[in-house]
Design a protein around this motif. Structure first.
Motif, PDB file in Angstrom:
ATOM      1  N   LEU A   7      39.631  46.379  32.890  1.00 15.80           N
ATOM      2  CA  LEU A   7      38.881  47.733  33.293  1.00 15.80           C
ATOM      3  C   LEU A   7      39.846  48.841  33.704  1.00 15.80           C
ATOM      4  O   LEU A   7      39.536  49.870  34.096  1.00 15.80           O
ATOM      5  N   ILE A   8      41.160  48.441  33.870  1.00 15.62           N
ATOM      6  CA  ILE A   8      42.028  49.459  34.375  1.00 15.62           C
ATOM      7  C   ILE A   8      42.709  50.204  33.033  1.00 15.62           C
ATOM      8  O   ILE A   8      42.907  49.522  32.041  1.00 15.62           O
ATOM      9  N   ARG A   9      42.473  51.460  33.062  1.00 13.24           N
ATOM     10  CA  ARG A   9      42.952  52.328  32.039  1.00 13.24           C
ATOM     11  C   ARG A   9      44.704  52.683  32.289  1.00 13.24           C
ATOM     12  O   ARG A   9      44.992  53.121  33.254  1.00 13.24           O
ATOM     13  N   THR A  10      45.353  52.198  31.160  1.00 11.76           N
ATOM     14  CA  THR A  10      46.789  52.826  31.210  1.00 11.76           C
ATOM     15  C   THR A  10      46.877  54.122  30.353  1.00 11.76           C
ATOM     16  O   THR A  10      46.507  54.302  29.198  1.00 11.76           O
ATOM     17  N   ILE A  11      47.414  55.353  31.128  1.00 13.17           N
ATOM     18  CA  ILE A  11      47.802  56.495  30.629  1.00 13.17           C
ATOM     19  C   ILE A  11      49.050  56.451  30.492  1.00 13.17           C
ATOM     20  O   ILE A  11      49.950  56.819  31.403  1.00 13.17           O
ATOM     21  N   PRO A  12      49.889  56.765  29.305  1.00 12.82           N
ATOM     22  CA  PRO A  12      51.324  56.585  28.837  1.00 12.82           C
ATOM     23  C   PRO A  12      51.832  58.073  29.325  1.00 12.82           C
ATOM     24  O   PRO A  12      51.017  59.002  29.119  1.00 12.82           O
ATOM     25  N   ASP A  13      52.976  58.134  29.952  1.00 12.52           N
ATOM     26  CA  ASP A  13      53.570  59.512  30.031  1.00 12.52           C
ATOM     27  C   ASP A  13      52.870  60.578  31.248  1.00 12.52           C
ATOM     28  O   ASP A  13      52.832  61.528  31.063  1.00 12.52           O
ATOM     29  N   PRO A  15      52.315  60.992  35.597  1.00 12.04           N
ATOM     30  CA  PRO A  15      52.224  62.181  35.443  1.00 12.04           C
ATOM     31  C   PRO A  15      53.715  62.653  34.845  1.00 12.04           C
ATOM     32  O   PRO A  15      53.715  64.278  34.810  1.00 12.04           O
ATOM     33  N   LYS A  16      54.328  62.009  34.500  1.00 17.44           N
ATOM     34  CA  LYS A  16      55.608  62.638  33.921  1.00 17.44           C
ATOM     35  C   LYS A  16      56.235  61.280  32.865  1.00 17.44           C
ATOM     36  O   LYS A  16      55.662  60.607  32.818  1.00 17.44           O
ATOM     37  N   PRO A  17      57.037  61.858  31.811  1.00 19.01           N
ATOM     38  CA  PRO A  17      57.703  60.912  30.693  1.00 19.01           C
ATOM     39  C   PRO A  17      57.937  59.575  31.169  1.00 19.01           C
ATOM     40  O   PRO A  17      58.764  59.561  32.474  1.00 19.01           O
ATOM     41  N   GLY A  18      57.661  58.626  30.508  1.00 19.47           N
ATOM     42  CA  GLY A  18      58.129  57.273  31.079  1.00 19.47           C
ATOM     43  C   GLY A  18      57.487  56.467  32.126  1.00 19.47           C
ATOM     44  O   GLY A  18      57.531  55.335  32.141  1.00 19.47           O
ATOM     45  N   ILE A  19      56.356  57.165  32.842  1.00 21.38           N
ATOM     46  CA  ILE A  19      55.625  56.610  33.673  1.00 21.38           C
ATOM     47  C   ILE A  19      54.213  55.903  32.831  1.00 21.38           C
ATOM     48  O   ILE A  19      53.733  56.640  32.286  1.00 21.38           O
ATOM     49  N   GLN A  20      53.922  54.866  33.240  1.00 22.53           N
ATOM     50  CA  GLN A  20      52.589  54.184  32.589  1.00 22.53           C
ATOM     51  C   GLN A  20      51.550  54.141  33.812  1.00 22.53           C
ATOM     52  O   GLN A  20      51.815  53.603  34.788  1.00 22.53           O
ATOM     53  N   PHE A  21      50.716  55.310  33.794  1.00 19.35           N
ATOM     54  CA  PHE A  21      49.999  55.383  35.169  1.00 19.35           C
ATOM     55  C   PHE A  21      48.791  54.430  34.897  1.00 19.35           C
ATOM     56  O   PHE A  21      48.054  54.478  34.050  1.00 19.35           O
ATOM     57  N   ARG A  22      48.657  53.624  35.893  1.00 16.73           N
ATOM     58  CA  ARG A  22      47.576  52.599  35.933  1.00 16.73           C
ATOM     59  C   ARG A  22      46.538  53.315  36.693  1.00 16.73           C
ATOM     60  O   ARG A  22      46.401  53.299  37.797  1.00 16.73           O
ATOM     61  N   ASP A  23      45.312  53.645  35.686  1.00 13.73           N
ATOM     62  CA  ASP A  23      44.219  54.352  36.359  1.00 13.73           C
ATOM     63  C   ASP A  23      43.105  53.474  36.440  1.00 13.73           C
ATOM     64  O   ASP A  23      42.436  52.929  35.972  1.00 13.73           O
ATOM     65  N   VAL A  24      42.936  53.388  37.968  1.00 14.06           N
ATOM     66  CA  VAL A  24      41.932  52.566  38.596  1.00 14.06           C
ATOM     67  C   VAL A  24      40.267  53.213  38.366  1.00 14.06           C
ATOM     68  O   VAL A  24      39.383  52.582  38.806  1.00 14.06           O
ATOM     69  N   THR A  25      40.479  54.452  37.986  1.00 17.02           N
ATOM     70  CA  THR A  25      39.069  55.122  38.120  1.00 17.02           C
ATOM     71  C   THR A  25      37.874  54.234  37.324  1.00 17.02           C
ATOM     72  O   THR A  25      36.663  54.186  37.566  1.00 17.02           O
ATOM     73  N   ALA A  31      30.107  48.744  38.243  1.00 22.75           N
ATOM     74  CA  ALA A  31      29.651  48.449  39.423  1.00 22.75           C
ATOM     75  C   ALA A  31      30.125  47.019  39.610  1.00 22.75           C
ATOM     76  O   ALA A  31      30.583  46.404  40.763  1.00 22.75           O
ATOM     77  N   GLN A  32      30.113  46.152  38.577  1.00 22.63           N
ATOM     78  CA  GLN A  32      30.763  44.624  38.761  1.00 22.63           C
ATOM     79  C   GLN A  32      32.267  44.611  39.071  1.00 22.63           C
ATOM     80  O   GLN A  32      32.538  43.761  39.926  1.00 22.63           O
ATOM     81  N   GLY A  33      32.891  45.287  38.575  1.00 20.25           N
ATOM     82  CA  GLY A  33      34.321  45.447  38.833  1.00 20.25           C
ATOM     83  C   GLY A  33      34.892  45.796  40.236  1.00 20.25           C
ATOM     84  O   GLY A  33      35.634  45.308  40.794  1.00 20.25           O
ATOM     85  N   PHE A  34      34.071  46.884  40.563  1.00 21.38           N
ATOM     86  CA  PHE A  34      34.456  47.368  41.908  1.00 21.38           C
ATOM     87  C   PHE A  34      34.129  46.459  42.935  1.00 21.38           C
ATOM     88  O   PHE A  34      34.754  45.867  43.911  1.00 21.38           O
ATOM     89  N   LYS A  35      32.894  45.877  42.664  1.00 22.12           N
ATOM     90  CA  LYS A  35      32.290  44.717  43.791  1.00 22.12           C
ATOM     91  C   LYS A  35      33.337  43.439  43.680  1.00 22.12           C
ATOM     92  O   LYS A  35      33.821  43.141  44.918  1.00 22.12           O
ATOM     93  N   ALA A  36      33.651  43.094  42.606  1.00 23.25           N
ATOM     94  CA  ALA A  36      34.486  42.063  42.508  1.00 23.25           C
ATOM     95  C   ALA A  36      35.860  42.318  43.120  1.00 23.25           C
ATOM     96  O   ALA A  36      36.666  41.491  43.729  1.00 23.25           O
ATOM     97  N   ALA A  37      36.299  43.637  42.936  1.00 23.64           N
ATOM     98  CA  ALA A  37      37.732  44.020  43.215  1.00 23.64           C
ATOM     99  C   ALA A  37      37.637  44.066  44.953  1.00 23.64           C
ATOM    100  O   ALA A  37      38.730  43.519  45.417  1.00 23.64           O
ATOM    101  N   ILE A  38      36.886  44.347  45.488  1.00 25.13           N
ATOM    102  CA  ILE A  38      36.632  44.512  46.789  1.00 25.13           C
ATOM    103  C   ILE A  38      36.384  43.031  47.483  1.00 25.13           C
ATOM    104  O   ILE A  38      37.306  42.872  48.391  1.00 25.13           O
ATOM    105  N   ALA A  58      44.913  58.634  48.044  1.00 23.74           N
ATOM    106  CA  ALA A  58      43.463  58.908  48.278  1.00 23.74           C
ATOM    107  C   ALA A  58      42.719  57.682  47.914  1.00 23.74           C
ATOM    108  O   ALA A  58      41.885  57.402  48.264  1.00 23.74           O
ATOM    109  N   ARG A  59      43.273  56.748  46.711  1.00 23.57           N
ATOM    110  CA  ARG A  59      42.653  55.689  46.311  1.00 23.57           C
ATOM    111  C   ARG A  59      42.399  54.592  47.368  1.00 23.57           C
ATOM    112  O   ARG A  59      41.385  54.107  47.261  1.00 23.57           O
TER     113      ARG A  59
END
Ligand code: AMP
Length: 176
Positions: A7-13, A15-25, A31-38, A58-59
């Motif tokens: 359920l985690i989205r990976t965004i390459p580069d 906020p800058k080149p070389g970073i694999q941003f692990r997007d938890v939004t 709903a199930q993912g959020f509940k299970a994570a908490i 912020a997250r």
């Protein structure tokens, strides 16, 4: 079992080149993912006394608020410099280039209170180390730190261990 990693989205580069941003939004929006994570983030601390969760902007606010509700404890916001309305204490930490500061209200944590640190991800551990120092300067006792994601290659968990803080993470990604 919910596939949290899927359920985690990976965004390459970002906020800058070389970073694999692990997007938890994408996980938070499920709903199930959020509940299970908490539930899983809170689990090791359910049977231990915790007075407050300290969530890192912020997250860490989104996750920390829900975990505090689940544990039946208070919530302390740890914010970027200049955002909190009352008197604050601040702690510098190093970034790749330069330094940043996080702050906490000076009266947010009382002597001897047992505090659980919450954020979405631990990378170098610099942010969580600064949070640890802020809470300890206020007399707080760190019960542990809980994250969804660990990036072991960056050594953050080891850095917290060296400070005497036990970390808990639900999953790990290789690399940066
Ligand atoms: P660090 O202080 O190096 O442990 O970095 C942790 C903080 O930066 C957390 O608040 C994370 O949300 C954010 N962060 C660092 N690296 C990443 C990444 N690759 N993907 C998403 N967030 C990250």
């Amino acid at each position: 079992m919910t596939d949290l990693k899927g359920l985690i989205r990976t965004i390459p580069d970002y906020p800058k080149p070389g970073i694999q941003f692990r997007d938890v939004t994408t996980l938070l929006g499920d709903a199930q993912g959020f509940k299970a994570a908490i539930a899983q983030m809170a689990e090791p601390f359910r049977t231990r006394p915790v007075d407050a969760v300290a969530g890192i902007e912020a997250r860490g606010f989104i996750l920390g608020g829900a975990i505090a509700d689940r544990l039946g404890c208070g919530f302390i916001p740890i914010r970027k410099k200049g955002k909190l309305p009352w008197k604050t204490i601040g702690q510098e930490y190093s970034l790749e280039y330069g330094v940043d500061v996080i702050e906490m209200h000076e009266d947010a944590c009382r002597e001897g209170e047992r505090i659980l640190i919450v954020d979405d991800l631990i990378a170098t551990g610099g942010t969580a180390e600064a949070a640890t120092k802020l809470i300890r300067r206020s007399g707080g006792v760190i019960v542990g730190a809980t994250f969804i994601i660990d990036l072991p290659a960056l050594g953050g968990v080891d850095r917290l261990t060296a400070l005497g803080v036990t970390s808990h993470a639900l999953l790990a990604f290789d690399g940066h």
